[in-house]
Design a protein around this motif. Sequence first.
Motif, PDB file in Angstrom:
ATOM      1  N   VAL A   1      36.662  44.178  39.459  1.00  0.00           N
ATOM      2  CA  VAL A   1      36.984  43.061  38.587  1.00  0.00           C
ATOM      3  C   VAL A   1      36.683  43.427  37.136  1.00  0.00           C
TER       4      VAL A   1
ATOM      5  N   ASP B   1      38.115  42.592  47.808  1.00  0.00           N
ATOM      6  CA  ASP B   1      37.338  43.831  47.739  1.00  0.00           C
ATOM      7  C   ASP B   1      37.687  44.633  46.484  1.00  0.00           C
TER       8      ASP B   1
ATOM      9  N   ASP C   1      32.794  44.439  36.911  1.00  0.00           N
ATOM     10  CA  ASP C   1      32.705  45.902  36.928  1.00  0.00           C
ATOM     11  C   ASP C   1      33.061  46.505  35.576  1.00  0.00           C
TER      12      ASP C   1
ATOM     13  N   LYS D   1      35.191  38.343  43.194  1.00  0.00           N
ATOM     14  CA  LYS D   1      34.289  39.236  43.915  1.00  0.00           C
ATOM     15  C   LYS D   1      34.026  38.748  45.338  1.00  0.00           C
ATOM     16  N   GLU D   2      33.974  37.450  45.517  1.00  0.00           N
ATOM     17  CA  GLU D   2      33.633  36.898  46.828  1.00  0.00           C
ATOM     18  C   GLU D   2      34.835  36.762  47.753  1.00  0.00           C
TER      19      GLU D   2
ATOM     20  N   MET E   1      33.412  47.675  47.877  1.00  0.00           N
ATOM     21  CA  MET E   1      34.492  47.559  46.897  1.00  0.00           C
ATOM     22  C   MET E   1      35.545  48.630  47.151  1.00  0.00           C
TER      23      MET E   1
ATOM     24  N   GLY F   1      28.915  39.800  38.144  1.00  0.00           N
ATOM     25  CA  GLY F   1      29.450  40.878  38.968  1.00  0.00           C
ATOM     26  C   GLY F   1      30.602  41.659  38.387  1.00  0.00           C
TER      27      GLY F   1
ATOM     28  N   ILE G   1      34.995  35.414  37.916  1.00  0.00           N
ATOM     29  CA  ILE G   1      34.468  36.681  38.441  1.00  0.00           C
ATOM     30  C   ILE G   1      33.931  36.480  39.855  1.00  0.00           C
ATOM     31  N   ARG G   2      33.141  35.438  40.010  1.00  0.00           N
ATOM     32  CA  ARG G   2      32.546  35.179  41.327  1.00  0.00           C
ATOM     33  C   ARG G   2      33.630  34.925  42.372  1.00  0.00           C
TER      34      ARG G   2
END
Length: 289
Positions: A172, A169, A203, A165-166, A1, A201, A161-162
Amino acid sequence: MKIASEQLARVLAGEEKLLFDGAMGTTLQAQGVPTGNIADLLCITEPERITGIHKAYVDAGAQVITTNTFNSNRATLENHGVTTPVADIFAAAVACARAAGPNFVAADIGSTGQMLEPYGDLEPEDAYELFAEQAKAGEAAGADFVLIETIADATEAEIAIRAAKENTDLPVFASMTFEANGHTLMGDTVASATERLQRAGADVVGINCSHGPETLLPLVKDMVSVATVPVLAQPNAGMPDFVDGKVVYPMTAQDFAAAVAPMLDAGVTIVGSCCGSTPEFTAELAKLL
């Protein structure tokens, strides 16, 4: 990240508080911009206007400026007959935000505006692609993190979110809206929604819009009680009334900050304001922090 600075690292670790900006939509409406239009396009057509609003929040003490991209997903744009690429809007929006001189710029991603299957016609895979396009555009434009906000469906939030995140970098932040009874429109409680956001995921998790700070306080306390990441709170300036055909939010900036103070006592570390707020609200929150 990729974490933009030591300050952001401390925020993500829950070791430092952070102040977001306030309303963009109701500010533009107060300036006479018609509702129903894609106001995100003003980042391209009237960048000075958008940067001016951002700058007023920075001058009031905001450390984070949220890009004017709430509606900038491809499906919403196409439904309004807009052919401007998502990447171009995010590039202009991040430039407008950065020009105001904040510590951080958050790439703002709102709901798709559609219901997911089986309640609506939007397939999860298509929602994922819409969110991924926005997140990648925000990162390419130079945003410091992604803010997924004003989502009423925990499943949609998980997908967003996914996707972020995917495909990037960036950290979130994910913030949802709740009814006064502490449930989403789809029936999730604050606790269950918080756990779902974290598993996806996020943050940072949070609550924004929805209601005024007094109504949101017990919901925020519920979120803090189960969250293992920092919690964000951005309430509205109370519940709106219609006065002489106009939407009016009842709270003063001073009353708003006084009502947010118990949220900080409860463990919230990231605050801001939502619909109906002005830079004066940000200035009062800055004093509070």
